[in-house]
Design a protein around this motif. Structure first.
Motif, PDB file in Angstrom:
ATOM      1  N   ASN A  12     -74.946   3.580  77.582  1.00 20.47           N
ATOM      2  CA  ASN A  12     -74.388   3.776  78.908  1.00 20.47           C
ATOM      3  C   ASN A  12     -75.424   3.554  80.002  1.00 20.47           C
ATOM      4  OD1 ASN A  12     -72.167   4.469  80.448  1.00 20.47           O
ATOM      5  ND2 ASN A  12     -72.613   6.665  80.422  1.00 20.47           N
ATOM      6  N   THR A  13     -76.188   2.466  79.880  1.00 21.07           N
ATOM      7  CA  THR A  13     -77.340   2.322  80.781  1.00 21.07           C
ATOM      8  C   THR A  13     -77.343   0.997  81.545  1.00 21.07           C
ATOM      9  OG1 THR A  13     -79.747   2.576  80.904  1.00 21.07           O
ATOM     10  CG2 THR A  13     -78.877   1.391  78.974  1.00 21.07           C
ATOM     11  N   TRP A  14     -78.480   0.630  82.077  1.00 26.47           N
ATOM     12  CA  TRP A  14     -78.655  -0.568  82.876  1.00 26.47           C
ATOM     13  C   TRP A  14     -78.300  -1.853  82.116  1.00 26.47           C
ATOM     14  CZ3 TRP A  14     -79.900  -0.524  87.987  1.00 26.47           C
ATOM     15  CH2 TRP A  14     -80.422   0.655  88.508  1.00 26.47           C
ATOM     16  N   SER A  15     -77.772  -2.847  82.869  1.00 31.20           N
ATOM     17  CA  SER A  15     -77.686  -4.218  82.364  1.00 31.20           C
ATOM     18  C   SER A  15     -78.610  -5.063  83.217  1.00 31.20           C
ATOM     19  CB  SER A  15     -76.268  -4.767  82.495  1.00 31.20           C
ATOM     20  OG  SER A  15     -75.384  -3.982  81.742  1.00 31.20           O
ATOM     21  N   LEU A  16     -79.294  -5.966  82.582  1.00 29.28           N
ATOM     22  CA  LEU A  16     -80.295  -6.754  83.286  1.00 29.28           C
ATOM     23  C   LEU A  16     -79.966  -8.227  83.177  1.00 29.28           C
ATOM     24  CD1 LEU A  16     -83.366  -5.026  81.601  1.00 29.28           C
ATOM     25  CD2 LEU A  16     -82.295  -4.394  83.773  1.00 29.28           C
ATOM     26  N   SER A  17     -80.198  -8.955  84.258  1.00 29.59           N
ATOM     27  CA  SER A  17     -80.130 -10.407  84.132  1.00 29.59           C
ATOM     28  C   SER A  17     -81.112 -11.004  85.128  1.00 29.59           C
ATOM     29  CB  SER A  17     -78.723 -10.931  84.387  1.00 29.59           C
ATOM     30  OG  SER A  17     -78.328 -10.654  85.692  1.00 29.59           O
ATOM     31  N   ARG A  18     -81.541 -12.213  84.796  1.00 28.87           N
ATOM     32  CA  ARG A  18     -82.517 -12.871  85.647  1.00 28.87           C
ATOM     33  C   ARG A  18     -82.161 -14.334  85.724  1.00 28.87           C
ATOM     34  NH1 ARG A  18     -88.697 -13.130  84.276  1.00 28.87           N
ATOM     35  NH2 ARG A  18     -87.715 -12.975  82.249  1.00 28.87           N
ATOM     36  N   LYS A  19     -82.147 -14.867  86.926  1.00 29.51           N
ATOM     37  CA  LYS A  19     -81.791 -16.276  87.131  1.00 29.51           C
ATOM     38  C   LYS A  19     -80.474 -16.600  86.441  1.00 29.51           C
ATOM     39  CE  LYS A  19     -86.685 -17.298  87.271  1.00 29.51           C
ATOM     40  NZ  LYS A  19     -87.791 -17.925  86.571  1.00 29.51           N
ATOM     41  N   GLU A  20     -79.505 -15.740  86.664  1.00 31.81           N
ATOM     42  CA  GLU A  20     -78.140 -15.938  86.139  1.00 31.81           C
ATOM     43  C   GLU A  20     -78.052 -15.765  84.626  1.00 31.81           C
ATOM     44  OE1 GLU A  20     -75.826 -16.809  88.716  1.00 31.81           O
ATOM     45  OE2 GLU A  20     -77.597 -16.508  89.965  1.00 31.81           O
ATOM     46  N   GLN A  21     -79.155 -15.471  83.966  1.00 31.57           N
ATOM     47  CA  GLN A  21     -79.127 -15.309  82.520  1.00 31.57           C
ATOM     48  C   GLN A  21     -79.188 -13.830  82.178  1.00 31.57           C
ATOM     49  OE1 GLN A  21     -78.945 -17.901  80.263  1.00 31.57           O
ATOM     50  NE2 GLN A  21     -78.672 -19.152  82.108  1.00 31.57           N
ATOM     51  N   PRO A  22     -78.217 -13.341  81.373  1.00 31.48           N
ATOM     52  CA  PRO A  22     -78.311 -11.940  80.965  1.00 31.48           C
ATOM     53  C   PRO A  22     -79.526 -11.732  80.058  1.00 31.48           C
ATOM     54  CG  PRO A  22     -76.515 -13.036  79.820  1.00 31.48           C
ATOM     55  CD  PRO A  22     -77.034 -14.011  80.827  1.00 31.48           C
ATOM     56  N   ASP A  23     -80.147 -10.563  80.184  1.00 31.67           N
ATOM     57  CA  ASP A  23     -81.270 -10.200  79.316  1.00 31.67           C
ATOM     58  C   ASP A  23     -80.726  -9.222  78.279  1.00 31.67           C
ATOM     59  OD1 ASP A  23     -84.628  -9.623  79.510  1.00 31.67           O
ATOM     60  OD2 ASP A  23     -83.362  -8.220  78.427  1.00 31.67           O
TER      61      ASP A  23
END
Lengths: 160, 160, 160, 160
Positions: free
Chosen positions: D127-138
């Motif tokens: 139930n935590t953070w979602s990360l993405s960078r330059k349109e790409q999910p991490d």
């Protein structure tokens, strides 16, 4: 947890004489017999000897490590805290203890003495630094005659 | 940047005597006249007096602060570094300097002395702690006769 | 010191793309032209490019280093701060700045973003992380269109 | 000490929802039942709930505190480590754990995520953070379906 746990730090060099190691091991044993948790810097020398003594009596040991890996802890550390902060971890050792027993020691130990006295944490000394300033001796370190006396004085000053 | 900058720390209490403040201000002036950047803990007392002296001569001053706000810097700090790490910042003061001038000082200063000697950073002392261990005096602190002598010795030892 | 100095951090990876380096150098130039002191982590990549740009315009640069030696600073750092605290120095970078410009960046940069947003330090982003939690996007990062816009937004938000 | 102890950190906000507290308490119980030592930041919210669960099952809990006093630990912390380093202690929490379970969380937790992923410490998320960078999910965070699954995944990844 019916009884309040006590946290006592043992500080001293990672290089030490056989006599200092003997003193440290006895201090470790004494702390464990009295139910205190041993806090230290987690490395060799005085720290390892103290952890060895505490372990032999079933005590719990915490090593607050300067490096970035738990592998650097001596084999008698039960709870390795990995700071990766070098000597800045000395401050954490001091602040995590209710009283400090210092055995021998070099300049790193001197820095811990300074941090402890600055924090008004009681310091009990065995065979350690003498301090004076402007020709006046500084008597802040409580001198102990032997390991049993050091343990008694360290626990006594916080039990009061 | 044609010439290599030198970084010298001045350490001492945030409470100090008028005489210590006078010494610190002179040291700050001397460092600035010689083009050195002054590193200190950023607070009052010896630190403020040294920064005041350096500022008066157009020198640059860096204050490595224990607290969490730049507002706690003394008014002569040009570059406040906000650590929020309490006395652990003492290690940063020591490591960021090529040599250290210590003036008077209490237990916090003693911890910095320990960190500096541990790191083999040269320490020049004015009116400060004397150390001995096991009845043997420790002569690691280079004694200075006056502020000009302290500046000369601190810069000399790293220019060599 | 007649005018209040501004302290802006530029954060981003020690490895970066040529495009990120170009953005960082432009940001460094812009900060220096506006009289701001550049704070960074002192290493290569985005940090070095920003310092290079600031230096080219006569700006002052501060590098808060993770390691134990000033030799690890990039050649455009004027004031190396030696922490020997590894990534814990990220907190010092964030706390020493009034606003932060983030360019690209990996996980170390992500930790700095977290520390900055936690401290309510304004963060301006160029080509960086997007955050969302529980399906909700987090819009705390102020997006900039280009280096000039990033500098303007970072200085604007603290000049207000 | 016949069996190798495992050290798992539980991270999350000092303010949390009742649902997050329930998840954290279950995770704490599960870790203790499996003999793992619980590492956390020592305060309230997710940290307290996890310590409460671990304590109820006879587990050992370590709280790495940001402040300068052991009194700030939640009542279920057995070993309080007093850092007085504010959020820089987040790095110590991460480095002292072999795997991390993150539950909910604000920006402080985000900084810990960054430090953990930077250190290649496995992170299991509830139930935590979602990360993405330059349109790409991490996708670095290992998603867990429930507390038991989180405990299993955290212990599994280091037992391998």
């Amino acid at each position: 947890m019916t009884e309040k746990k006590r946290f006592i730090a043992v500080i001293g060099g990672s290089d030490c004489t056989p006599e200092e190691a003997r003193l440290a091991e006895e201090v470790g044993r004494g702390l464990a017999k009295n139910g205190a948790v041993l806090i230290c810097g987690g490395l060799g020398g005085v720290m390892e000897a103290a952890c060895k003594g505490a372990s032999a009596e079933g005590g719990l040991t915490v090593g607050i490590l300067p490096g970035g890996s738990r592998q650097t802890a001596n084999p008698y550390v039960h709870i390795p805290i990995v700071t990766n902060m070098g000597e800045a971890r000395n401050v954490i050792v001091v602040k995590s203890a209710e009283a400090i027993i210092v055995i021998g020691g070099g300049y790193g130990t001197l820095s811990e003495l300074g941090h402890a006295l600055r924090n008004s944490t009681p310091v009990v000394g065995l065979n350690t630094w003498s301090l004076s300033r402007k020709e006046q001796p500084d008597n802040s370190i409580i001198l102990a005659r032997n390991p049993a006396d050091a343990v008694k004085k360290a626990l006594g000053i916080i039990n009061d």
